[in-house]
Design an enzyme around this catalytic site. Structure first.
Site, PDB file in Angstrom:
ATOM      1  N   GLU A 157       0.792  -1.241   0.000  1.00 58.71           N
ATOM      2  CA  GLU A 157       0.000   0.000   0.000  1.00 58.71           C
ATOM      3  C   GLU A 157       0.821   1.286   0.000  1.00 58.71           C
ATOM      4  O   GLU A 157       0.601   2.176   0.818  1.00 58.71           O
ATOM      5  CB  GLU A 157      -0.964  -0.024   1.206  1.00 58.71           C
ATOM      6  CG  GLU A 157      -1.892  -1.226   1.172  1.00 58.71           C
ATOM      7  CD  GLU A 157      -2.707  -1.420   2.458  1.00 58.71           C
ATOM      8  OE1 GLU A 157      -2.693  -0.530   3.321  1.00 58.71           O
ATOM      9  OE2 GLU A 157      -3.345  -2.480   2.595  1.00 58.71           O
ATOM     10  N   GLU A 262      -6.119 -10.731  -0.908  1.00 57.04           N
ATOM     11  CA  GLU A 262      -6.896 -10.477   0.320  1.00 57.04           C
ATOM     12  C   GLU A 262      -8.374 -10.395  -0.039  1.00 57.04           C
ATOM     13  O   GLU A 262      -9.033  -9.386   0.181  1.00 57.04           O
ATOM     14  CB  GLU A 262      -6.443  -9.168   0.990  1.00 57.04           C
ATOM     15  CG  GLU A 262      -4.974  -9.143   1.342  1.00 57.04           C
ATOM     16  CD  GLU A 262      -4.539  -7.891   2.096  1.00 57.04           C
ATOM     17  OE1 GLU A 262      -5.408  -7.151   2.602  1.00 57.04           O
ATOM     18  OE2 GLU A 262      -3.322  -7.646   2.163  1.00 57.04           O
TER      19      GLU A 262
HETATM   20  O1  9MR Z   1      -7.161  -7.971   8.873  1.00 61.79           O
HETATM   21  C1  9MR Z   1      -6.176  -7.174   9.512  1.00 61.79           C
HETATM   22  C2  9MR Z   1      -6.708  -6.631  10.813  1.00 61.79           C
HETATM   23  O2  9MR Z   1      -6.931  -7.685  11.728  1.00 61.79           O
HETATM   24  C3  9MR Z   1      -5.716  -5.635  11.404  1.00 61.79           C
HETATM   25  O3  9MR Z   1      -6.287  -5.019  12.539  1.00 61.79           O
HETATM   26  C4  9MR Z   1      -5.354  -4.579  10.360  1.00 61.79           C
HETATM   27  C5  9MR Z   1      -4.266  -3.675  10.869  1.00 61.79           C
HETATM   28  O4  9MR Z   1      -3.074  -4.374  11.047  1.00 61.79           O
HETATM   29  O5  9MR Z   1      -4.870  -5.197   9.185  1.00 61.79           O
HETATM   30  C6  9MR Z   1      -5.799  -6.034   8.571  1.00 61.79           C
HETATM   31  O6  9MR Z   1      -5.222  -6.574   7.399  1.00 61.79           O
HETATM   32  C7  9MR Z   1      -4.921  -5.618   6.378  1.00 61.79           C
HETATM   33  C8  9MR Z   1      -3.721  -6.129   5.622  1.00 61.79           C
HETATM   34  O7  9MR Z   1      -2.658  -6.393   6.506  1.00 61.79           O
HETATM   35  C9  9MR Z   1      -3.304  -5.133   4.551  1.00 61.79           C
HETATM   36  N1  9MR Z   1      -4.398  -4.827   3.658  1.00 61.79           N
HETATM   37  C10 9MR Z   1      -5.644  -4.436   4.293  1.00 61.79           C
HETATM   38  C11 9MR Z   1      -6.045  -5.480   5.330  1.00 61.79           C
HETATM   39  C12 9MR Z   1      -7.377  -5.129   5.938  1.00 61.79           C
HETATM   40  O8  9MR Z   1      -7.256  -3.937   6.633  1.00 61.79           O
END
Ligand code: 9MR
Length: 371
Positions: A157, A262
């Protein structure tokens, strides 16, 4: 013997049974010659807190990625102090269950520890210091799992929806060099590991063009990049399948593979026009924003199935370009979508329901994957 793959009475009666290898009616076996079918795993699933999802993951998927435990703030909360316990469990579980293991993620502006970009007075460190810190983090993590983790989301990102660079602290200090540096450090630590750039809202034209340019630049500089990860946090009305396909083709055209990294499909109303997955977005809970707390009406479930199936048909159509499709969670109650961007809602975003039963779309995917 049928696995728990089917929904309904059969699934209930067979819950707990193994998933016979070579049975072409399962998600994993049906897709075996096409692409890996993966899931994100949470710490609860690895540490015995969620045995239902752990079992469903083991029986139905062929690839895993850690939902949280490999993010830099968890792996290196203080400079030089690494915490690998959960990541070790994750990798060990993957190996014991014959999974293709992806690491997520080496560099991300979010969930990075505060110390990474600042000195003891809270001022930004110099570009040299940040580069050194990133090198040491990436080297320690990638080296630890060398030969075991097959591919890494190296940078996550870094580009905004309009195609401009995300003005994070990392970018403020290192500028565009951030990305090539991270890819170089990762490759030096494990020359055999695949390396990926991963982002959301990839169907948007601005982001598409910028990511294409990024891949070209990395390649021109002789750096390894194997795939672009299209996150796939989608909704019922965004993005258009055609726009998603345009991006998929544009990325593949640069000579890299594409991964859907994802995937989840929300049915919930959005408090704002929603095309992304920016974790910092947050809105107060309101009952009207949580319409399916007591169950999903058949008409909505049918529309969900149809839309998810459309995306899988697209993935199957381009299976020569796609190496992995990963769901962001196993069962519906695992999904981050229940709490983002509004906390405490009930969403239905994944392939398995709250009881661990495969949803009807799984049968559709299996059927569509047959020659
Ligand atoms: O699913 C993840 C959530 O449990 C966490 O709180 C969050 C912050 O670390 O990250 C989420 O996963 C993200 C991923 O690492 C990167 N792309 C977006 C995902 C959803 O927010």
């Amino acid at each position: 013997m049928k696995p728990i793959f089917y929904s309904g009475i059969l699934a209930l009666s067979m819950a707990g049974c193994g998933n016979p290898q070579g049975d072409n009616s399962t998600l994993r076996s049906a897709l075996k010659d096409k692409f890996h079918i993966g899931t994100a795993l949470s710490v609860a699933q690895l540490t015995g807190g969620d045995t239902l999802s752990e079992r469903v993951a083991r029986e139905n998927f062929s690839a895993i990625v850690p939902e949280n435990c490999m993010k830099s703030m968890f792996l290196q909360p203080r400079e030089g102090e690494f915490f690998f316990d959960e990541a070790d469990k994750f990798v060990g579980w993957g190996e014991a269950n014959n999974m293709w293991i992806t690491g997520h993620c080496l560099v991300w502006h979010s969930q990075a520890p505060l110390w990474l970009c600042t000195d003891k007075d809270g001022n930004n460190v110099s570009p040299e210091t940040l580069a050194e810190r990133l090198k040491s983090h990436i080297t320690a993590v990638v080296t630890r799992y060398k030969g075991r983790i097959k591919g890494w989301d190296v940078v996550n990102e870094a580009i905004l929806d309009d195609g401009s660079w995300r003005k994070s602290k990392l970018y403020e200090i290192l500028g565009e060099e951030l990305i090539p540096l991270a890819f170089r450090f990762a490759h030096e630590a494990d020359p055999d590991a695949e390396l990926y750039y991963n982002d959301y809202s990839m169907a948007l034209e601005g982001k598409r063009n910028a990511v294409v340019q990024l891949v070209k630049t990395l390649k021109e500089r002789g750096l390894r990049i194997d795939a672009v990860g299209m996150q796939g946090h989608i909704g019922m009305d965004y993005p258009a399948v055609e726009e998603f396909e345009k991006s998929l083709l544009a990325f593949a055209e640069t000579g890299v593979k594409v991964m859907i990294t994802e995937l989840d499909l929300t049915v919930l109303p959005s408090p704002r026009p929603n095309t992304g997955a920016a974790v910092e977005a947050s809105f107060d809970y309101q009952k009207e924003l949580n319409p399916y707390a007591d169950g999903l009406p058949d008409s909505v479930a049918t529309a969900w199935t149809s839309r998810m199936a459309d995306f899988f048909r697209l993935f199957l159509k381009h299976q020569d370009k796609i190496t992995r499709v990963t769901l962001w969670g196993v069962c519906d109650d695992d999904s981050w979508r229940n709490d983002w961007p509004v906390p405490g809602r009930t969403d239905y975003a994944l392939l398995f329901d709250r009881k661990g039963h495969a949803k009807p779309v799984v049968d559709v995917i299996v059927g569509a994957s047959k020659p």
